[in-house]
Enzyme design. Sequence first.
Site, PDB file in Angstrom:
ATOM      1  N   ASP A  85       0.812  -1.221   0.000  1.00 28.69           N
ATOM      2  CA  ASP A  85       0.000   0.000   0.000  1.00 28.69           C
ATOM      3  C   ASP A  85       0.848   1.275   0.000  1.00 28.69           C
ATOM      4  O   ASP A  85       0.640   2.175   0.833  1.00 28.69           O
ATOM      5  CB  ASP A  85      -0.937   0.019   1.226  1.00 28.69           C
ATOM      6  CG  ASP A  85      -1.821  -1.213   1.300  1.00 28.69           C
ATOM      7  OD1 ASP A  85      -2.357  -1.611   0.263  1.00 28.69           O
ATOM      8  OD2 ASP A  85      -1.964  -1.778   2.401  1.00 28.69           O
TER       9      ASP A  85
ATOM     10  N   GLU B 125     -11.272   0.972  -3.415  1.00 34.73           N
ATOM     11  CA  GLU B 125     -10.500   1.452  -2.260  1.00 34.73           C
ATOM     12  C   GLU B 125      -9.341   2.325  -2.716  1.00 34.73           C
ATOM     13  O   GLU B 125      -9.190   2.628  -3.895  1.00 34.73           O
ATOM     14  CB  GLU B 125     -10.005   0.255  -1.422  1.00 34.73           C
ATOM     15  CG  GLU B 125      -9.219  -0.765  -2.210  1.00 34.73           C
ATOM     16  CD  GLU B 125      -9.116  -2.130  -1.543  1.00 34.73           C
ATOM     17  OE1 GLU B 125      -9.882  -2.426  -0.618  1.00 34.73           O
ATOM     18  OE2 GLU B 125      -8.265  -2.922  -1.979  1.00 34.73           O
TER      19      GLU B 125
HETATM   20  C1  6LW Z   1      -5.697  -1.945   2.076  1.00 37.04           C
HETATM   21  C2  6LW Z   1      -6.489  -1.962   0.858  1.00 37.04           C
HETATM   22  C3  6LW Z   1      -5.829  -3.029   0.206  1.00 37.04           C
HETATM   23  O1  6LW Z   1      -6.141  -1.110   3.068  1.00 37.04           O
HETATM   24  O2  6LW Z   1      -5.514  -3.964   1.116  1.00 37.04           O
HETATM   25  O3  6LW Z   1      -4.476  -3.452  -1.561  1.00 37.04           O
HETATM   26  C4  6LW Z   1      -5.761  -3.396   2.364  1.00 37.04           C
HETATM   27  N1  6LW Z   1      -5.476  -2.933  -1.001  1.00 37.04           N
HETATM   28  O4  6LW Z   1      -6.441  -0.839   0.076  1.00 37.04           O
HETATM   29  C5  6LW Z   1      -4.753  -3.861   3.321  1.00 37.04           C
HETATM   30  O5  6LW Z   1      -3.465  -3.602   2.817  1.00 37.04           O
END
Ligand code: 6LW
Length: 508
Positions: free
Chosen positions: A14, A174
């Site tokens: 991340d 996300e």
């Molecule tokens: C993070 C989310 C994700 O918060 O995995 O790869 C979660 N994306 O964006 C945990 O790393």
Amino acid sequence: MNYTNPVIKGFYPDPSVCFANGKFYLVCSSFQYFPGVPLFESSDLVNWTQIGYVLTRKNQVMLEKINSSGGVFAPTIRFNNGRFYMVTTNDTTHQNFYVYTDDIYGEWSDPIYVDQGGIDPSLYFEDGKCYFMSNGCDDQGINGITQCEIEIETGRKLSPSRSIWQGTGGRYLESPHLYRINGTYYLMAAEGGTEYGHMITYARSNSVWGPFEAYPHNPVLTNRNKAPYVIQGIGHGDLICNQNGSWFILCLGFRQMHMWRPYHQLGREVFLTPVTFHEDGWFTAGLDGTTDASYEIPGDFVQQEKKFYTFENTSWNIDWCHLRHPHMENYELSDHRAILHGTDVTLDMVDSPTFVALRQRDFDLELECSVTLDDSFASRNGTLQASSNEKVPSEAGITFYITENEHYDLALRQSSDCCEAILRLNIGGIKHVQNSVSLTGNQAKLIVRSNAFSHNFYVSDGGQETYLGTGDTKYLSTEVAEGFTGVMIGLYAVSGTGCFEQFSCQYK
Ligand code: 6LW
């Protein structure tokens, strides 16, 4: 110059990046590990040096007995008006918070909480205003990327939370980040989940509140259809411009252990992909919307890689970390040695065993460490918690650890009449002592030789080397152990005291 991906190897997921005072700064998520949020510096986006951690004090983050892959989720780093901000989610307590510092090499503030849910918070500063966005529901219950304006001094919401973009229909929308480039607002996010379907998508608008128009050829970056190829899971990234005006996406991805073996044990790593802006204002990434293993970019710098790790050339406060909040009275860490006082907390517990670890950075390695087990320290200062009548045998060694259920331990253990070297394989909660040999004393050199498929364990007693066994790397992979982390190479002690010297980990 030519560079090779990943630009940061090992479990550093991340990534988020900002530019300040002529340098780039990058942060990663850290889950149950402490200190939290590794912090890196670079002058070229390719060579990164870890300079510390953001969350260094217990009161900044609750990690007490949190599950593996709970705790600190994806962070964002931003620089505004001379001040650095790092915003993240404690997924265990469901709190979004940020900390700040005016000195990137110094301590960060206490947390400031924001009353908006979801994960993957980000900040966008403009004209004295600060916008806070995350995924999740807005005040009306509408799902998507949700944004509010906040008062940066207090975290107080100055507007309702409003859903501003629903993404392109992929699952797990996300990691939103908002940018203003040439007068246009770009909202970049990830979809598809952080596994093989991961992707980066984006949209643009003339207003900070939208409406956002999706890029017609989304996803702009994904390796989901690039096969056979070892680099997979490309997604969750941040957009950044270097000093020459060239744009890049820094994002996470992972390396399968082999083209035809879809397991990854090194966690999610940091990848750099060139970005091109086109006349119509849309941008593309990579040559064909995928991330490759290497790129040629302008610049006359050289990609350097640290391949040899010792106590002498690493720093306890920068390179190493602990499981949850460590009990520092059990650690004596110095330039040439680590003395670890074990408690009755073992590696199998969702707690804080005496454990200090580096990330496993690459597949091929040779590790050596001299360990002395001293049973007589066992009840030192009453630090042992007398939770059971049966004394846990003293043990000190090296662990290749991904969760409390999956770890391979090579250790010295006190048996009734002598000290022995053991190899214990823990998979899916099954704990199997694969081999044990009696030692001539209470000291031995532990040796691990690893490749993409196996960790091979040895003990050397008075110069006599014995092979103890092998553990398949795939059982320490994310596909088996689940969660969001990668393999850590830990030094640990249980019950007795371990003295670790002459540690070296050489990557091939
Ligand atoms: C993070 C989310 C994700 O918060 O995995 O790869 C979660 N994306 O964006 C945990 O790393």
